[in-house]
Scaffold this active site. Structure first.
Site, short mmCIF file in Angstrom:
data_model
loop_
_atom_site.label_atom_id
_atom_site.label_comp_id
_atom_site.label_asym_id
_atom_site.label_seq_id
_atom_site.Cartn_x
_atom_site.Cartn_y
_atom_site.Cartn_z
N ASP A 74 3.17 -10.35 -4.54
CA ASP A 74 2.65 -10.24 -3.17
C ASP A 74 1.21 -10.75 -3.07
O ASP A 74 0.61 -10.74 -2.00
CB ASP A 74 2.80 -8.81 -2.60
N ASP A 136 -5.56 -4.93 -5.23
CA ASP A 136 -4.85 -3.66 -5.42
C ASP A 136 -5.50 -2.89 -6.57
O ASP A 136 -5.87 -3.48 -7.59
CB ASP A 136 -3.39 -3.92 -5.80
N ASP A 168 -7.75 -1.90 -0.36
CA ASP A 168 -6.32 -1.55 -0.50
C ASP A 168 -6.01 -0.24 0.24
O ASP A 168 -6.60 0.79 -0.04
CB ASP A 168 -6.03 -1.40 -2.01
N HIS A 341 -1.39 2.25 -6.85
CA HIS A 341 -2.36 2.20 -5.75
C HIS A 341 -3.08 3.53 -5.57
O HIS A 341 -2.49 4.60 -5.73
CB HIS A 341 -1.67 1.83 -4.44
ZN ZN Z 1 -0.16 -5.86 -3.62
ZN ZN Z 2 -0.38 -5.37 -6.95
#
Ligand code: ZN
Ligand code: ZN
Length: 526
Positions: A74, A136, A168, A341
């Site tokens: 991503d 991230d 993030d 995360h």
């Molecule tokens: Zn990501």
């Molecule tokens: Zn990531």
């Protein structure tokens, strides 16, 4: 326009996926991340979803570089597609010098812990001020490789003054702290020794630390390790060659060799943690894998969380595996997965370290961005300096602060098989209709002369009706009636015949079933 910096997210806002943020200062553009998204249910049959590159295509000569924060799809997945369309002078992901800044690169990347090694925040020195883009991250205090988020550097940046933080937001709604990746290793250490059959661990192919922890426990217990699935084999090779993963000699075996090894001496690492239809784990679950079978006594660990939209497929896989008699452990019942995360308390910590003058939440659905905005407010950032942007919002940073100055068009580009951007809304609409309402195929033959007569009409229906055949019979009669009427009125043009069949049968189906199947009339002249 001098001393301002424009920020436009072409992806990643209002969604988790296809992250791409454009920074534009004094006619120079730097792009942070070039990610892709995996299709959701409404994108039937589409393989990948890319950001719309139009904004960059129109400003191609201004682009100086693409900077990548880490290796997740991503964040890097659309780079090859971008480079095919737009000349990118440089890609910075390692030790190169940042053109906009006059210092060394390792002062511009800040190490961050995440679920893939070598993740970094990016510091951009711009004429309008200093910007920190976190990528991230989480604040793992005991990461598997010992490389923690560099809180010292973040605090130092805070002391020097940060004008804008893009951070993030994925877990902003979740209170507390995200657990250390090491928790999963400890769970493996509890689980593995008690098992007497095969052990399978399915995870993301990029989660190098997860695989390493499973391998370490297996080695201690004398189990051989077999890596199954193309992407996982590829990533393991890259990680081993670069020194991010260590597997002792003689531990790895190939799938055909498993026949010679007792079940309690096997650890199988495989792809398919998202229930992907062609993945190793799905094929194993349906007893359709050439080399690997699971049975009673075996243990399957799904060491990942389903990405939103994949829940049903993952549940199918779990059910199917359970039917084989194997024990299935997943994140809902055992600590076999942690997020990559940061949760709310970590976001607070980051905000208090960096002490940004302004905040723009990124990487998340809008509710996650809003929760992150609220945390920023609570940590003392004035509401006027918190920007909740969407993809395409043009945000401008200047010495006066941060504000929204406009909007550019953003969209998505679909990749379908080998084609990029050639799946249009019409095709998606058709696919949606096929999946929801079914299809009716009408085959009729007419004699091609003016005294046209019709042969018997054939109907094929899929996906609607009650199965009794009554509706089909009624439709057949209606089709014959429509054709006879038209031919009587000397209408023999095949295209017109097909149009009438389409409209009138469509209406009848709708009246009877309230569905709108795709109707494909095929009229053949003989
Ligand atoms: Zn990501
Ligand atoms: Zn990531």
């Amino acid at each position: 326009m001098a001393d301002t910096c424009r920020i436009v997210a072409l992806g990643g806002l209002g969604e988790v996926g296809k992250n791409m943020t454009v920074y534009e200062c004094d006619g120079a553009i730097v792009v942070v991340d070039a990610g892709l998204a995996f299709p959701r249910d409404e994108h039937l049959g589409v393989d990948l979803v890319l950001p719309d590159f139009s904004y960059l295509r129109e400003r191609a000569s201004s682009i100086r570089a693409v900077i990548l924060t880490h290796g997740h799809e991503d964040h890097v997945g659309s780079l090859p597609y971008l480079m095919r369309e737009v000349p990118i002078p440089e890609v910075w992901a390692t030790r190169l010098t940042l053109g906009l800044v006059k210092s060394k690169l390792d002062e511009q990347f800040v190490r961050m812990a995440h679920s893939i090694p070598d993740s970094a925040a990016v510091v951009l020195e711009t004429p309008a001020g200093r910007i920190v883009h976190t990528g991230d991250y989480k604040l793992d205090h005991t990461p598997v490789d010992g490389l923690k988020t560099d809180v010292g550097k973040l605090a130092e940046l805070g002391n020097q003054g940060v004008d804008l933080l893009l951070g993030d937001s994925t877990n902003a709604e979740r209170p507390g702290f995200t657990q250390s990746e090491r928790i999963v290793g400890e769970a493996f250490r509890q689980i593995f020794p008690l098992r007497e059959g095969r052990i399978l661990v399915a995870s993301f192919a990029s989660n190098v630390h997860r695989m390493q922890q499973a391998v370490d426990v297996a080695v201690d217990l004398g189990r051989k390790v077999c890596i199954v699935g193309r992407s996982m084999r590829k990533n393991t090779n890259i990680a081993r060659n670069l020194g991010y993963m260590e597997v002792p000699e003689g531990v790895l075996v190939r799938p055909p060799e498993l026949d010679e090894i007792l079940p309690h001496e096997q650890l199988i690492l495989c792809t398919g943690s998202q229930g992907e239809p062609l993945s190793a784990l799905t094929r194993i679950a349906y007893n359709d894998h050439p080399a690997i079978h699971v049975e009673r006594g075996d243990t399957v660990i799904i060491s990942a969380k389903p990405v939103p939209g994949n829940e049903l497929r993952v549940h199918d896989t779990i059910n199917q595996l359970a039917k084989t008699g194997a024990e299935v452990l997943h994140q809902e019942i055992a600590p076999v997965h942690v997020s990559g995360h940061a949760c709310a308390e970590e976001l607070r910590t980051l905000l208090s370290l960096v002490r940004p003058k302004a905040v723009m939440p990124i990487h998340g659905e809008f509710r996650m961005l809003a929760a992150h905005g609220q945390l920023a407010r609570e940590s003392g950032v004035p509401a006027a300096n918190i920007v909740l942007a969407e993809n395409g919002t043009v945000v401008e940073l200047s010495r006066e602060g941060v504000r929204v100055v406009g909007e550019v068009e953003t969209g998505v580009t679909f990749v379908d098989g080998l084609g990029v951007g050639d799946v249009h809304d019409v095709a998606l609409r058709d696919r949606r209709r096929l999946s929801e309402d079914g299809v009716l195929i009408v085959v009729a033959t007419v004699a091609g002369s003016d005294d046209g007569t019709a042969g018997p009409t054939e109907l094929i229906a899929r996906g609607f009706g009650d199965g009794s055949g009554e509706l089909l019979e009624e439709l057949r009669e209606e089709a014959d009636r429509v054709l006879q009427d038209l031919l009587h009125n000397d209408i023999v043009e095949i295209k017109l015949l097909q149009e009438h069949l389409h409209d009138e049968l469509g209406q009848l189906v709708y009246d009877r079933t309230h569905r709108r199947p795709m109707i494909l009339p095929v009229v053949v002249g003989v």
